[in-house]
Design a protein around this motif. Structure first.
Motif, PDB file in Angstrom:
ATOM      1  N   GLN A  29      -4.936   1.353  -3.286  1.00  0.00           N
ATOM      2  CA  GLN A  29      -4.570   2.711  -3.711  1.00  0.00           C
ATOM      3  C   GLN A  29      -3.270   2.727  -4.513  1.00  0.00           C
ATOM      4  O   GLN A  29      -3.096   3.564  -5.402  1.00  0.00           O
ATOM      5  CB  GLN A  29      -4.472   3.645  -2.497  1.00  0.00           C
ATOM      6  N   GLU A  30      -2.359   1.778  -4.247  1.00  0.00           N
ATOM      7  CA  GLU A  30      -1.092   1.720  -5.005  1.00  0.00           C
ATOM      8  C   GLU A  30      -1.337   1.341  -6.463  1.00  0.00           C
ATOM      9  O   GLU A  30      -0.440   1.473  -7.292  1.00  0.00           O
ATOM     10  CB  GLU A  30      -0.116   0.679  -4.424  1.00  0.00           C
ATOM     11  N   GLN A  31      -2.550   0.856  -6.745  1.00  0.00           N
ATOM     12  CA  GLN A  31      -2.888   0.504  -8.138  1.00  0.00           C
ATOM     13  C   GLN A  31      -3.847   1.526  -8.753  1.00  0.00           C
ATOM     14  O   GLN A  31      -4.545   1.240  -9.708  1.00  0.00           O
ATOM     15  CB  GLN A  31      -3.463  -0.908  -8.190  1.00  0.00           C
TER      16      GLN A  31
ATOM     17  N   THR B 172      -3.687   9.819  -6.545  1.00  0.00           N
ATOM     18  CA  THR B 172      -2.376   9.286  -6.184  1.00  0.00           C
ATOM     19  C   THR B 172      -1.337   9.519  -7.280  1.00  0.00           C
ATOM     20  O   THR B 172      -0.170   9.773  -6.986  1.00  0.00           O
ATOM     21  CB  THR B 172      -2.521   7.778  -5.876  1.00  0.00           C
TER      22      THR B 172
ATOM     23  N   ARG C 185       5.726  11.528  -6.121  1.00  0.00           N
ATOM     24  CA  ARG C 185       6.545  10.853  -5.115  1.00  0.00           C
ATOM     25  C   ARG C 185       7.123  11.858  -4.127  1.00  0.00           C
ATOM     26  O   ARG C 185       7.348  13.010  -4.465  1.00  0.00           O
ATOM     27  CB  ARG C 185       7.701  10.105  -5.797  1.00  0.00           C
TER      28      ARG C 185
ATOM     29  N   LYS D 193       9.232   7.538  -2.321  1.00  0.00           N
ATOM     30  CA  LYS D 193       8.032   6.690  -2.274  1.00  0.00           C
ATOM     31  C   LYS D 193       6.816   7.441  -2.819  1.00  0.00           C
ATOM     32  O   LYS D 193       6.752   8.673  -2.730  1.00  0.00           O
ATOM     33  CB  LYS D 193       7.742   6.289  -0.822  1.00  0.00           C
ATOM     34  N   ASN D 194       5.849   6.680  -3.362  1.00  0.00           N
ATOM     35  CA  ASN D 194       4.592   7.296  -3.781  1.00  0.00           C
ATOM     36  C   ASN D 194       3.915   7.956  -2.589  1.00  0.00           C
ATOM     37  O   ASN D 194       3.778   7.337  -1.535  1.00  0.00           O
ATOM     38  CB  ASN D 194       3.643   6.221  -4.331  1.00  0.00           C
TER      39      ASN D 194
ATOM     40  N   MET E  13       0.723   8.914  -0.621  1.00  0.00           N
ATOM     41  CA  MET E  13      -0.622   8.334  -0.613  1.00  0.00           C
ATOM     42  C   MET E  13      -1.622   9.364  -0.086  1.00  0.00           C
ATOM     43  O   MET E  13      -1.861   9.456   1.112  1.00  0.00           O
ATOM     44  CB  MET E  13      -0.660   7.073   0.281  1.00  0.00           C
TER      45      MET E  13
ATOM     46  N   ARG F 188      -0.525  -0.114 -13.192  1.00  0.00           N
ATOM     47  CA  ARG F 188       0.807   0.257 -12.695  1.00  0.00           C
ATOM     48  C   ARG F 188       1.489   1.091 -13.768  1.00  0.00           C
ATOM     49  O   ARG F 188       1.036   1.103 -14.924  1.00  0.00           O
ATOM     50  CB  ARG F 188       1.614  -1.000 -12.380  1.00  0.00           C
TER      51      ARG F 188
END
Ligand SMILES: *Cc1c(COP(=O)(O)O)cnc(C)c1O
Length: 462
Positions: free
Chosen positions: A364-366, A389, A394, A400-401, A403, A444
Motif C-alpha cells: 500500500q505504501e507504493q 492512499t 499525511r 506519516k502517510n 493508510m 513513489r
C-alpha cells in the motif's frame, strides 16, 4: 422506456459529435512522462476516454442549448433567474433560492452562517470541498455513515445511510450544544455514489427535531438518489421520481447543490431554503453579493441559469435515469465477469475498482491504485483517478502517510457522453491488464506538494 430484457439503447440520439483521438502507445508514454506519471497533469487531448470525474463533464440536450440562446445577461433581474427560481420551487419545494458559481460557492456562502467555532457538523460522509468549507468556517466534520459503507463486498442497498445509533450516541456524548448541524449527502459521493433511503432520512429528521438541530442536504446527485429509492426501497416503487425528490427535500431545512452533476450543466450551483428559513436566507443573500455575485446571478451567466433550469427537469426523467444508472452498472458487471474486484453494489456515477486487492503484490505504501491508473492510461488512453492512499494525504501531527482501509481506482462516467461501446473498451483494457497484472510495479513520490498533493504530485516507478 426500453424493457430490461432488451439492449439498453440510449434514450437520445446524437446531433453533435466531438471527435476524440487515441494516441499511439509511444505518444502515451511520452505524455505520461511529461505529466510525472500523474493523470491529473495530462492534457485532455492526450486522453481517449476521460473517466476522471462526472462533474461538469456531461452533455447538454438540444433543449438546453436552445435555452443558452435565450440568455438574458442583465446584471440585475435577469429573466433566466426568475425562471430558475420557479423551477427550484417546483422541484425542491423551497421558496428561497440563491444561484452560485458551483457547489463549493454555495458551501462558502451558507456554512459560516450555520457553524460556530469548534462545533461539529455531522454527515453520512462529507465530500472533500464540503469538509474543507466546514473547517474553514471553524467547524469539525464527522462522518457517521453505516459501517456497511466500508465493506466493498456488502450488497447493502443503501450504503449512504446514516448510522442512526452512532448519530444519537455522538449527539448525547458531545452534547447537542456542540453540534452546528447535520448534513446528508445524496447520493453519498465519497462513499462511492451510494444512496440514502427515504426511511433513513426520516429517522435523521426525527433525531434532528428531538435535539433541535438544523438538517441540510448536500444534493449534487438528488435525482440518482431518488431513482435508487424507487428501485430498491420497500413501498416506494409506485411513487414518481419528482414525488420522491419532493419528499426528501421536505425533510430538510435547505440544501446546497452542485449543478455540475444532476443539474446536467457544465458549471453552476445553488442554495435552496425552506419556508421557515427566511432569516437565514436574508443573511445568505448578504454574503452572496461579495462572494459570488449579485443575487440574481450569483456567479452564473444568464444563459447558464437557463440551461440549468431545463437540465433540472430532464434529469428527473425515468428513462434517462434508467439508462444512466444502468450504464454504470453494466460497466461494473463486465468488470466483475472478468474477475476484477469492485465495490458492490455499483454506485450511481462511478465504478470503484479495488486496486489494493487486485494488485496485492504492490504494498500500500507504493500506491497500488495509482500504479493501476498509470497502467490503464498506457494500455488504453483511459484516464481514471485514484481514491486511496495518495488522496488520504499525511497525518498533520505525525507527518506519516495515512493508510486508509480502502485504496481504490474510480471510473467516473460522465452523463450522456459515452456509449456502451466506450464502456466495452474500458472493460477490455482491464481484461488485457489482468493477464499480466503481476508485472505492474508500484510508485513513489518524485515531488510531493504539501496540501492536496494528488492534484500536482509527480511520481517515479519503484
Ligand atoms: C461536487 C460536489 C460538491 C462540490 O461541488 P462543486 O460544484 O465541485 O464545487 C459538493 N458535494 C458533493 C456531494 C459533490 O459531489
Amino acid at each position: 422506456m426500453v424493457e430490461s430484457s432488451w439492449p439498453q439503447a440510449e434514450p437520445y440520439r446524437i446531433k453533435v459529435v466531438e471527435p476524440i483521438k487515441l494516441l499511439s502507445r509511444d505518444q502515451r508514454e511520452k505524455a505520461l512522462e511529461r505529466a510525472g506519471l500523474n493523470p491529473f497533469s495530462l492534457k485532455s487531448d492526450e486522453v481517449f476516454i476521460d473517466l476522471l470525474t462526472d462533474s461538469g463533464t456531461g452533455a447538454m440536450s438540444d433543449n438546453q442549448w436552445a435555452g443558452i440562446m435565450l440568455g438574458d445577461e442583465s446584471y440585475a433581474g435577469s429573466r433566466n433567474f426568475f425562471n430558475l427560481e420557479r423551477v427550484v420551487r417546483d422541484i425542491f419545494g423551497y421558496p428561497f433560492f440563491l444561484p452560485t458559481h458551483q457547489g463549493r460557492g454555495a458551501e462558502n456562502v451558507l456554512f459560516p452562517l450555520l457553524i460556530e467555532k469548534g462545533k461539529y457538523v455531522i454527515g453520512n460522509m462529507h465530500f472533500d470541498t464540503t469538509k474543507a468549507h466546514i473547517e474553514i468556517a471553524g467547524g469539525r466534520g464527522v462522518n457517521l455513515v453505516r459501517k456497511e459503507a466500508y465493506n466493498l463486498d456488502s450488497e447493502y442497498p443503501f450504503k449512504g445511510d446514516m448510522d442512526i445509533e452512532a448519530l444519537v450516541d455522538f449527539i448525547e456524548n458531545k452534547g447537542q450544544e456542540n453540534i452546528s448541524f447535520i448534513l446528508m449527502t445524496i447520493t453519498c459521493n465519497s462513499g462511492g455514489g451510494q444512496p440514502v433511503s427515504l426511511e433513513n432520512m426520516q429517522k435523521v429528521r426525527e433525531i434532528a427535531d428531538k435535539y433541535k438541530l438544523p438538517l441540510f442536504l448536500d444534493a449534487a446527485r438528488f435525482a440518482e438518489n431518488a431513482y435508487f429509492v424507487k428501485k430498491r426501497e420497500q413501498g416506494q416503487k409506485d411513487k414518481s421520481i419528482p414525488e420522491i425528490i419532493r419528499e426528501f427535500f421536505a425533510l430538510a431545512d435547505g440544501c446546497t447543490v452542485s449543478a455540475k452533476k444532476d443539474g446536467l450543466v457544465n458549471i453552476g450551483g445553488l442554495i435552496g431554503l425552506a419556508e421557515e428559513q427566511e432569516e437565514l436566507y436574508m443573511r445568505a443573500k448578504e454574503r452572496l453579493v461579495p462572494l459570488e455575485g449579485f443575487v440574481t446571478y450569483g456567479g452564473m451567466a444568464g444563459r447558464d441559469m437557463e440551461a440549468l433550469a431545463r437540465g433540472l427537469y430532464e434529469v428527473q426523467e425515468e428513462d434517462y435515469l434508467a439508462h444512466r444508472i444502468g450504464q454504470v452498472e453494466r460497466l461494473g458487471k463486465k468488470l466483475m465477469e472478468i474477475g476484477i474486484p469492485i465495490q458492490k453494489p455499483v454506485g450511481g456515477h462511478a465504478v470503484f475498482v479495488d486496486g489494493k486487492t487486485w494488485l496485492a503484490h504492490i504494498p500500500q505504501e507504493q500506491f497500488p491504485s495509482q500504479a493501476l491508473c498509470i497502467e490503464l492510461y498506457l494500455e488504453s488512453g483511459i484516464r481514471a483517478v485514484e481514491v486511496g492512499t495518495i488522496l488520504a494525504g499525511r497525518d498533520p501531527e505525525t507527518g506519516k502517510n495515512v493508510m486508509p482501509e480502502l485504496d481504490l481506482l474510480r471510473l467516473t462516467v460522465p452523463r450522456r457522453t459515452y456509449t456502451d461501446n466506450h464502456m466495452d473498451y474500458v472493460a477490455e483494457a482491464f481484461r488485457r491488464i489482468d493477464n499480466r497484472r503481476e508485472e505492474i510495479s508500484g510508485v513513489r513520490f518524485a515531488y510531493e506538494p504539501k496540501i492536496l498533493r494528488h492534484f500536482t504530485a509527480r511520481f517515479a516507478r519503484v
